[in-house]
Design an enzyme around this catalytic site. Structure first.
Site, PDB file in Angstrom:
ATOM      1  N   LYS A 104       0.842  -1.167   0.161  1.00 14.19           N
ATOM      2  CA  LYS A 104       0.077  -0.088   0.285  1.00 14.19           C
ATOM      3  C   LYS A 104       0.854   1.236  -0.098  1.00 14.19           C
ATOM      4  CE  LYS A 104      -3.764   1.848   3.469  1.00 14.19           C
ATOM      5  NZ  LYS A 104      -4.460   1.535   3.411  1.00 14.19           N
TER       6      LYS A 104
ATOM      7  N   SER B 152     -10.009   1.724   3.143  1.00 12.62           N
ATOM      8  CA  SER B 152      -8.929   2.658   2.404  1.00 12.62           C
ATOM      9  C   SER B 152      -7.821   1.684   1.432  1.00 12.62           C
ATOM     10  CB  SER B 152      -7.980   3.406   2.637  1.00 12.62           C
ATOM     11  OG  SER B 152      -7.050   3.369   3.788  1.00 12.62           O
TER      12      SER B 152
ATOM     13  N   SER C 195      -9.372  -0.783   7.373  1.00 13.69           N
ATOM     14  CA  SER C 195      -8.638  -0.728   5.941  1.00 13.69           C
ATOM     15  C   SER C 195      -8.537  -1.254   5.516  1.00 13.69           C
ATOM     16  CB  SER C 195      -8.177   0.490   6.028  1.00 13.69           C
ATOM     17  OG  SER C 195      -9.056   1.937   5.845  1.00 13.69           O
TER      18      SER C 195
END
Lengths: 498, 98
Positions: free
Chosen positions: A89, A164, A188
């Site tokens: 990420k 996210s 997330s």
């Protein structure tokens, strides 16, 4: 097994991390072959899915070649992730590799240091496949709030992948990566894992070092794995977990053997269903799928009990006050002076701060900084931040009581199926409310795991969530592993081409 | 609690942000809805409850201090590579004192 000249990408990309690891260990497959297969796969699929912000094919292949040489010469032992390319990420810093956090303010930021989680992957022989998309500064539940472009759900391109960590979840689901790292501040990792039909684990606060994770809410943030199976998630967690002197909140506690623990017995394990989680607002298809999974565990010898989490209705308010207060403080560092975007508009120091932040931050980030600043400002601190911090104690105590009656809690990850694109962009509060089942694990610091328990007739995954007491991630992985076997789900095929 | 555009402007100043009049109008409404939602915490009886500010209580030896010894850190030139403006080993910033 004979070495084939060139395996098709589809064959290699269908293998789990555990299978790739076996192939590397037995010298049946090389790091270069794996890397090349995934690079081909990304080239063909990512134009549709848009999971990656940055890739570095040349560096990856160079590293894979060097790795294969040191393996061939016997200079290096085969670790769990040796030769496995993973997606990371883009709020986890990678030395020399652009790290944007999904924000214009860090669009050209090249970190001079490496996150500990990434350093651990690399030390084990893991490779970095690329950096994945996210809601700006991990603030969002759809990956539509990225400062660059939205990521799509590989199962239905008209739906969001969740967020996210939507880029990491979509990359794993689309078989563009065998596994990934994400971060979870209020769900997330788990919510996008559920939306994309993969396994996502938020470890206990303190289990994985946060050094090099771009801070959103420091008392809630935690890095964790996304993968296709519980075993693969266990392998990644095994490598990235552990004490780190660079993170004063990391735990000085030996790391359990998560991989060996998968095979443990679950008979007699008490599975608690929180009564408050099966009330109004939950999609009946999700409720049915979660209850069916509980019945499978009961048939496998678990005892299913009902538990109470009485402060559930206050979870969202408590979480958002605390998370946004911490965010407003953490994001004060983006002033355009030492790194990141500096406005070209001439002006005083104050004007340069303001212009740099205005140009660099997107709407949702500004909204959160504003609310966070407000709840911490003179006169409001007691009513919001202090009050929320006390309710946080009550939420944590709810869990302590629940874990006296149950060993693992089980419920939905999100109240609905993956949203359609654009559905949640107009009303921020509406989006916050969808985090109701995930935020409390972060407030309490306990581990949570999302995995798939069914597919709709249209092939959209339905996720469930498992929660455990502090440092109980091994137990969650074991239950998830048993569920995979007991449910025997057949993964529908993706309509994404090669 | 009800929030006024004036108060939002004050908060924006504190946060080093700025909003156009149109943005401000939209923003005040969203801000108000979120604050109204936060109001529900008033219903919770927290008398005698200690606040939780972090997750350290459950973590073995977290937050323990280490000996304050000199340790290797990033070289100044490495750090300055990411600076929007740098000169002679320093960050260049707009004039602070007129």
């Amino acid at each position: 097994m004979e070495r084939e000249a060139s395996r098709p990408a589809c064959e290699i990309c269908d293998l789990s991390i555990a299978q790739l690891h076996r192939g590397i260990r037995k010298r049946q497959i090389s790091s270069v072959e794996i890397a090349e297969a995934y690079l081909r796969r990304i080239r063909s699929r990512d134009p549709k899915v848009q999971a990656f912000i940055s890739r570095s094919a040349e560096t990856l292949l160079e590293e894979a070649r060097a790795l294969d040489q040191s393996l061939a010469s016997g200079k290096r032992a085969v670790g769990l992730l040796t030769g496995i390319p993973l997606a990371v990420k883009d709020n986890i810093v990678t030395r020399g590799m652009r790290t944007t956090c999904g924000s214009r303010i860090l669009e050209h930021y090249v970190p001079p240091y490496e996150a500990t989680s990434v350093a651990r992957l690399r030390a084990d022989g893991g490779l970095i496949l690329g950096k994945t998309n996210l809601d700006e500064f991990a603030m969002g539940s759809t990956t539509e709030n990225s400062g660059f472009f939205p990521t799509r759900n590989p199962w239905d391109l008209n739906r969001v992948p969740g967020g996210s960590s939507g880029g990491s979840a979509a990359a794993v689901a689309a078989l563009e990566a065998p596994g990934a790292l994400g971060s979870d501040t209020g769900g997330s990792i788990r919510q996008p894992a559920a939306f994309c039909g993969v396994v996502g684990l938020k470890p206990t606060y303190g289990r994985v070092s946060r050094y090099g994770l771009v801070a959103f809410a420091s008392s809630l943030d935690q890095i964790g794995p996304l993968a296709r199976t519980a075993r693969d998630a266990a392998m990644i967690l095994q490598v990235v977990s552990g004490y780190d002197p660079m993170d004063s909140t990391s735990a000085r506690r030996p790391v359990d053997d998560y991989v060996a623990g998968l095979e443990g017995d679950i008979r007699g394990l008490r599975i608690g269903l929180p009564a408050e989680w099966f009330s109004s607002g939950l999609d009946p298809r999700i409720e049915a799928a979660v209850r069916a999974a509980a019945a499978k565990l009961a048939a496998a010898g678990c005892e299913v009990v009902e538990v109470d989490l009485p402060h559930t209705e206050f979870a969202i308010a408590t979480y958002y006050i605390i998370a946004l207060a911490e965010a407003s403080s953490n994001l004060a560092r983006y002033d355009g002076m030492r790194y990141g975007h500096r406005s070209r508009r001439a002006g005083s120091l104050e004007e340069t701060y303001r212009n740099s932040r205005n140009e660099g931050f997107g709407d949702e980030v500004k909204r959160r900084i504003m609310i966070g600043t407000y709840v911490l400002s003179a006169g409001y601190y007691d009513a919001y931040y202090l009050k929320a911090s006390k309710v946080r104690t009550l939420i944590k105590e709810d869990y302590f009581r629940a874990f006296e009656r149950a060993d693992v809690l089980m419920g939905p990850t999100a109240p609905s199926l993956p949203f359609r694109r654009g559905d949640k962009t107009s009303d921020p509060l509406e989006m916050y409310l969808s985090d109701v089942y995930t935020v409390t694990a972060n407030l309490a610091g306990i581990p949570g795991l999302a995995t798939t328990c069914a597919y709709t007739p249209e092939g959209v995954p339905i996720g469930l969530q498992l929660l455990g007491p502090h440092f109980g991630e091994g137990r969650l992985l074991r239950v998830a592993h048993v569920l995979e076997r007991e449910l025997g789900l057949v993964r529908p095929s993706l309509a994404l081409g090669a | 609690m009800s929030i006024t555009p004036k108060e939002v402007r004050r908060i924006a100043e504190l946060a080093h942000l700025e909003f156009s009049p149109a943005e401000l109008e939209r923003f005040v409404g969203q801000f108000q809805r979120i604050l109204d939602y936060f109001e529900q915490l008033r219903q919770v009886d927290t008398k005698g409850v200690e606040p939780t500010y972090h997750g350290l209580a459950e973590i073995p030896e977290a937050g323990a201090v280490r000996p304050d010894r000199n340790q290797p850190s990033l070289a100044p030139e490495t750090v300055l590579e990411g600076a929007p403006k740098a000169r002679k080993g320093y960050f260049r910033v707009p004039r602070v004192i007129e």
